[in-house]
Motif scaffolding. Structure first.
Motif, short mmCIF file in Angstrom:
data_model
loop_
_atom_site.label_atom_id
_atom_site.label_comp_id
_atom_site.label_asym_id
_atom_site.label_seq_id
_atom_site.Cartn_x
_atom_site.Cartn_y
_atom_site.Cartn_z
N GLU A 127 3.11 -6.14 -5.45
CA GLU A 127 2.17 -4.66 -6.30
C GLU A 127 3.37 -3.88 -6.35
O GLU A 127 3.56 -2.48 -6.82
N TRP A 128 3.76 -3.62 -4.92
CA TRP A 128 5.01 -2.67 -5.04
C TRP A 128 5.87 -2.92 -6.18
O TRP A 128 7.01 -1.66 -6.27
N ALA A 146 1.07 5.65 -5.30
CA ALA A 146 1.41 4.93 -6.32
C ALA A 146 1.97 5.87 -7.69
O ALA A 146 3.01 6.59 -8.03
N PHE A 156 -4.25 -0.85 -7.64
CA PHE A 156 -3.52 -0.42 -5.63
C PHE A 156 -5.26 0.44 -5.43
O PHE A 156 -5.94 1.43 -6.52
N GLN A 160 -2.77 4.35 -0.47
CA GLN A 160 -1.73 3.66 -1.89
C GLN A 160 -1.39 3.94 -2.63
O GLN A 160 -0.64 4.04 -3.36
N LEU A 187 5.31 -2.36 -9.17
CA LEU A 187 5.13 -0.30 -9.68
C LEU A 187 6.33 0.05 -10.14
O LEU A 187 6.57 0.85 -11.15
N ARG A 195 3.69 -6.74 -1.23
CA ARG A 195 5.42 -6.57 -1.79
C ARG A 195 5.36 -6.57 -3.46
O ARG A 195 5.71 -5.69 -4.39
#
Length: 509
Positions: free
Chosen positions: A7-8, A135, A126, A131, A11, A5
């Motif tokens: 890393e997202w 991204a 990533f 993934q 982003l 979560r």
């Protein structure tokens, strides 16, 4: 190692500066009359106000990408965010045309620190192939949508506030980035890269700037010795830059990367995609405003309609790749879809309905976003993590060149057809541009003016049709190139090992 979560969410933080940097390319489109009234720029100053941002952005991308590899990508992102916010404030409250030009130049420098850092950090966050593909697709959609959103935002803000408000919206976003980035984004730098090569940095800027300037000037004013000389001088400096990279123990640009088919092919198809999408965009806006008679804001809002197709194109491309379809075939299919869109646009006539334009534009934009998304993923996935910054900058620089070339070449084709159709029908002043012809028609008595309007719009659409057919041919050739160069190429397995020797990688605080 799969991203979680954090890393997202990170982003989303990275998309914020990318969106604003892209928006600032077009955010002045509807402010020109108001800036002219307040600052009274000369015609030359007005052109520099509009163009200096893109020139400087393109010129500094490679230098800033390499700098981020050395001092840390998160650190450079934060420096760029601070600089972008400060330059935005200077631009918003500029009291003279030279001050606004200077502020826009500083925005270009700061923007060049932000763009390659965002893409390079995606490479660090990533590691999982699927993934990372998702991204990168989100990154590509944000970059391409920003230019369209910038013009619309410009129209909305100047209707309610003063022209400087289009710059002030950058400041809270940059403050948010400065607050969140240290906690969400990892730091990454290549300790083995050696000292920053200032000479190579100067050469890269000196090579790119005159070439971009020459191409755009030829597009705007036609061929001339000074403009051609600028392009030749830039090419000569580019050769010197390459030779210097071959001799340096720690080159700013790793030439070995360019010899990889996946990387070189991806850079080429990205250039061809931006050539088409940027080169044709000016015809779309002119058709809406000058042929269909829409107001600038109405035309800008309708121009957003094709982004609906664009929004679904990148995720679809990712799903196809994840399902095992060869990336070369997906890219070739994207070019094929774009060819269909240009074919629809070749059917446009002065009395065509709006749906013809929106359908054709939506199809070709969706196809080209597929191309750009997968090509960018290949670039990010095939280069070593320690080279991600400079390599990302190179593909973004090629995209800037593609856009400039598209405007120059496709613009010249359409203008040549327009002039030929009006030869002997309209006065010389009315044969330069469609807007000039409409102004000239307004100064004529009723019937003569109406005839000139009809002739000029017909000539413009004839030029648009020729450009659309050129787009069809280019997209077919590009599809063949993509399948030939990239077929069978796969990304390396996700690297879950510790950072290589000489590379410093830190998590977010």
């Amino acid at each position: 190692m799969r991203a979680g979560r954090r890393e997202w969410v990170a982003l989303g933080v990275l998309i914020l500066p990318l969106l604003l940097v892209s928006m600032d390319v077009s955010v002045l489109y509807f402010t020109v009359p108001f800036i002219s009234q307040d600052l009274a720029p000369t015609s030359t100053e007005q052109l520099w106000i509009l163009d200096i941002y893109g020139f400087v952005l393109a010129g500094f991308l490679i230098t800033m990408g390499a700098l981020g590899d050395r001092i840390g990508r998160r650190r450079l992102l934060l420096i760029g965010a601070f600089g972008f916010g400060v330059a935005s404030a200077f631009a918003a409250y500029a009291s003279s045309a030279p001050m606004l030009i200077g502020a826009r130049a500083l925005l270009g420098v700061a923007g060049a620190t932000l763009m390659p850092s965002t893409l390079a950090l995606i490479r660090n966050m990533f590691h999982d192939d699927k993934q990372r593909s998702t991204a990168v697709a989100i990154w590509t959609a944000a970059m391409t949508s920003g230019v369209a959103l910038g013009s619309v935002l410009s129209g909305v803000l100047v209707e309610h506030f003063w022209w400087g408000s289009v710059f002030l919206i950058n400041i809270p976003a940059m403050v948010l980035l400065l607050v969140l980035a240290p906690f969400l984004l990892p730091e990454y730098r290549n300790m083995a890269a050696g000292r920053f090569d200032l000479g190579s940095g100067v050469l890269s800027i000196a090579a790119v700037l005159p070439m971009i300037w020459g191409i755009k000037e030829i597009a705007a004013h036609g061929f001339g010795p000074y403009r051609a000389g600028a392009i030749v001088a830039g090419l000569a400096l580019a050769v010197v830059f390459v030779q210097r990279q071959r001799r340096r123990p720690f080159p700013m640009l790793d030439l070995a990367v360019l010899r990889r088919p996946a990387f070189a092919g991806s850079v080429l198809v990205s250039l061809l995609a931006t050539f088409a999408i940027v080169g044709f965009a000016m015809y779309t806006t002119q058709f809406l405003q000058l042929v269909l008679g829409m107001s600038p804001l109405e035309g800008a809002l309708w121009s957003l309609a094709p982004t609906v197709a664009v929004g679904g194109a990148a995720p679809l491309a990712v799903r196809l790749v994840q399902a095992g379809v060869d990336r070369a075939l997906v890219i070739g299919g994207g070019f094929g879809l774009a060819a269909v869109g240009f074919l629809v646009l070749s059917l446009l006539r002065p009395d065509s309905g709006l749906w013809v334009l929106l359908t054709g534009a939506g199809i070709y934009a969706a196809g080209l976003v597929v191309v750009m998304s997968i090509a960018t993923e290949l670039v990010v996935g095939t280069v070593p993590p320690e080279r991600a910054g400079s390599s990302s900058a190179l593909v973004e620089t090629s995209s800037e060149f593609g856009g400039a070339l598209g405007i120059a070449v496709l613009g010249s084709i359409g203008t040549a057809v327009f002039r030929a159709r009006l030869d002997g029908v309209a006065p010389d002043a009315a044969r330069e541009t469609l807007s000039g012809a409409l102004v000239a028609a307004g100064q004529m008595p009723g019937a003569a003016g109406a005839e000139l309007v009809a002739a000029a719009r017909s000539a413009f659409v004839a030029g648009l049709d020729v450009v659309a057919w050129a787009g069809v041919g280019l997209m077919v050739v590009a599809a063949v190139i993509a399948v030939t160069l990239l077929r069978g190429i796969s990304l390396p397995k996700p690297d879950e090992a510790p950072a290589p020797v000489g590379v410093e990688e830190q998590g977010a605080r």
